[in-house]
Design a protein around this motif. Sequence first.
Motif, mmCIF file in Angstrom:
data_model
loop_
_atom_site.group_PDB
_atom_site.id
_atom_site.type_symbol
_atom_site.label_atom_id
_atom_site.label_comp_id
_atom_site.label_asym_id
_atom_site.label_seq_id
_atom_site.Cartn_x
_atom_site.Cartn_y
_atom_site.Cartn_z
ATOM 1 N N ASP A 98 0.829 -1.203 0.000
ATOM 2 C CA ASP A 98 0.000 0.000 0.000
ATOM 3 C C ASP A 98 0.863 1.253 0.000
ATOM 4 O O ASP A 98 0.609 2.209 -0.730
ATOM 5 C CB ASP A 98 -0.925 -0.002 1.214
ATOM 6 C CG ASP A 98 -1.750 1.274 1.312
ATOM 7 O OD1 ASP A 98 -2.590 1.502 0.423
ATOM 8 O OD2 ASP A 98 -1.543 2.045 2.269
ATOM 9 N N ARG A 99 1.922 1.230 0.816
ATOM 10 C CA ARG A 99 2.826 2.381 0.897
ATOM 11 C C ARG A 99 3.545 2.605 -0.434
ATOM 12 O O ARG A 99 3.699 3.747 -0.905
ATOM 13 C CB ARG A 99 3.843 2.154 2.012
ATOM 14 C CG ARG A 99 4.892 3.246 2.172
ATOM 15 C CD ARG A 99 4.329 4.523 2.749
ATOM 16 N NE ARG A 99 5.346 5.543 2.876
ATOM 17 C CZ ARG A 99 6.189 5.656 3.912
ATOM 18 N NH1 ARG A 99 6.129 4.774 4.907
ATOM 19 N NH2 ARG A 99 7.080 6.616 3.973
ATOM 20 N N ARG A 101 2.568 1.840 -3.461
ATOM 21 C CA ARG A 101 1.692 2.268 -4.556
ATOM 22 C C ARG A 101 0.980 3.589 -4.265
ATOM 23 O O ARG A 101 0.326 4.143 -5.151
ATOM 24 C CB ARG A 101 0.633 1.187 -4.812
ATOM 25 C CG ARG A 101 1.145 -0.073 -5.445
ATOM 26 C CD ARG A 101 1.376 0.059 -6.927
ATOM 27 N NE ARG A 101 0.153 0.268 -7.699
ATOM 28 C CZ ARG A 101 0.095 0.201 -9.015
ATOM 29 N NH1 ARG A 101 1.206 -0.047 -9.713
ATOM 30 N NH2 ARG A 101 -1.049 0.410 -9.668
ATOM 31 N N SER A 102 1.068 4.090 -3.051
ATOM 32 C CA SER A 102 0.364 5.314 -2.674
ATOM 33 C C SER A 102 1.199 6.546 -3.006
ATOM 34 O O SER A 102 2.418 6.438 -3.223
ATOM 35 C CB SER A 102 0.039 5.296 -1.177
ATOM 36 O OG SER A 102 -0.852 4.238 -0.869
ATOM 37 N N ARG A 156 -3.197 -5.426 -5.741
ATOM 38 C CA ARG A 156 -3.260 -3.986 -5.516
ATOM 39 C C ARG A 156 -3.614 -3.250 -6.812
ATOM 40 O O ARG A 156 -4.433 -2.310 -6.804
ATOM 41 C CB ARG A 156 -1.909 -3.496 -4.980
ATOM 42 C CG ARG A 156 -1.815 -1.978 -4.840
ATOM 43 C CD ARG A 156 -2.790 -1.425 -3.825
ATOM 44 N NE ARG A 156 -2.834 0.011 -3.839
ATOM 45 C CZ ARG A 156 -2.975 0.775 -2.758
ATOM 46 N NH1 ARG A 156 -3.111 0.207 -1.583
ATOM 47 N NH2 ARG A 156 -3.009 2.077 -2.864
ATOM 48 N N GLU A 160 -7.125 -0.959 -7.731
ATOM 49 C CA GLU A 160 -7.132 0.392 -8.283
ATOM 50 C C GLU A 160 -7.855 0.459 -9.628
ATOM 51 O O GLU A 160 -7.841 1.491 -10.294
ATOM 52 C CB GLU A 160 -5.687 0.887 -8.442
ATOM 53 C CG GLU A 160 -4.947 0.983 -7.110
ATOM 54 C CD GLU A 160 -3.450 1.177 -7.304
ATOM 55 O OE1 GLU A 160 -3.009 1.261 -8.469
ATOM 56 O OE2 GLU A 160 -2.726 1.217 -6.300
ATOM 57 N N GLY A 178 -9.554 -6.624 -4.429
ATOM 58 C CA GLY A 178 -8.273 -6.482 -3.757
ATOM 59 C C GLY A 178 -7.825 -7.790 -3.150
ATOM 60 O O GLY A 178 -8.405 -8.853 -3.409
#
Length: 336
Positions: A98-99, A101-102, A156, A160, A178
């Motif tokens: 998550d980190r 791709r954010s 992930r 999106e 997801g």
Amino acid sequence: MSRTLVVLSSRLGAVLPAASIPALRAAERVLADATVPDSLVAEVGARRSEGWTDGEPTGSEVLLTTNRAHPLRGRATSVVETPEPAGAALLDAVAVMDRLRSPGGCPWDAEQTHLSLLKYLVEECYELYQAVEDADRAALREELGDVLLQVLFHARVAAEGGVKPYPPDAGADSARFGIDEVAADLVRKLVDRHPHVFPPDGQAEVAPADRVRTASDQEVRWDQLKRAEKRRESSMDGVAMSQPAAALIAKLVSRARKAGLPEELVYSVNGSLYDLFERVAEAGWGGADPEQELRSSARWFDRAVRAAESAAKAEGLDPHALTEADWHRFWPDRSL
């Protein structure tokens, strides 16, 4: 007078261990350091503090933290920790993805798509395959992690909206899923395909008709369940046609054999490489793994070439300029 250190799980959020309840009820003061979520601080009526109150306690105290190596751990009368189930570390892997791709994460990771990741998926699977062949436990552990990364990455991207909606007129949101949906689908599939292990809801035991006693029985049952689940019209449905040729032939032949195809019809294939197809099909029909056998032969050949070159080099020859006679001289026997 006592001081109880309650170590919470940073993965599970505002979850109190059941063993901490008696201490919390009896405590005159409940403290929480900066690592504890605000929601839990408010819920238990704690006040913020990085440690115990000064001096000897005049009553029982509870200090909440998520720091398993808290510096005051040794001064606690007792320590209660939140137990974590097997697989809890997977939550860390999801958080890292998550980190990455954010916004503010890794630019390269953020640009990847399902298509751009395909080459890495194939590469990592083959590296895992080799780690198993080599019986290299350290490499096996690492390569399993690399394959897991590919699963997390694709899940992930899909979350999106990276998967095109099917059918074409479906809304974009219908294609979103997801890692939780991936895991939930897997659990459902495993449970549905193992009725001899998981009895249906409302039943305490497995029905006699669903019981299997051997691995062969389970293979037959597995195929039956998959056909019903996938509503397959052909015994060839569901075979991944993009897999390596030897593995593909073996899979197709295996499906045909289970469907009752006569063996002599397997060898009616047309093509300039008919003989090669026949050899692979013959191995697959007999239950062998031609892909693994071919890989084994290829790896022996790799070792043989290297051994011959090394032997030649040890005698002062240039391994890149060996004659035909040199190759015959240094070529190892099959015991290599």
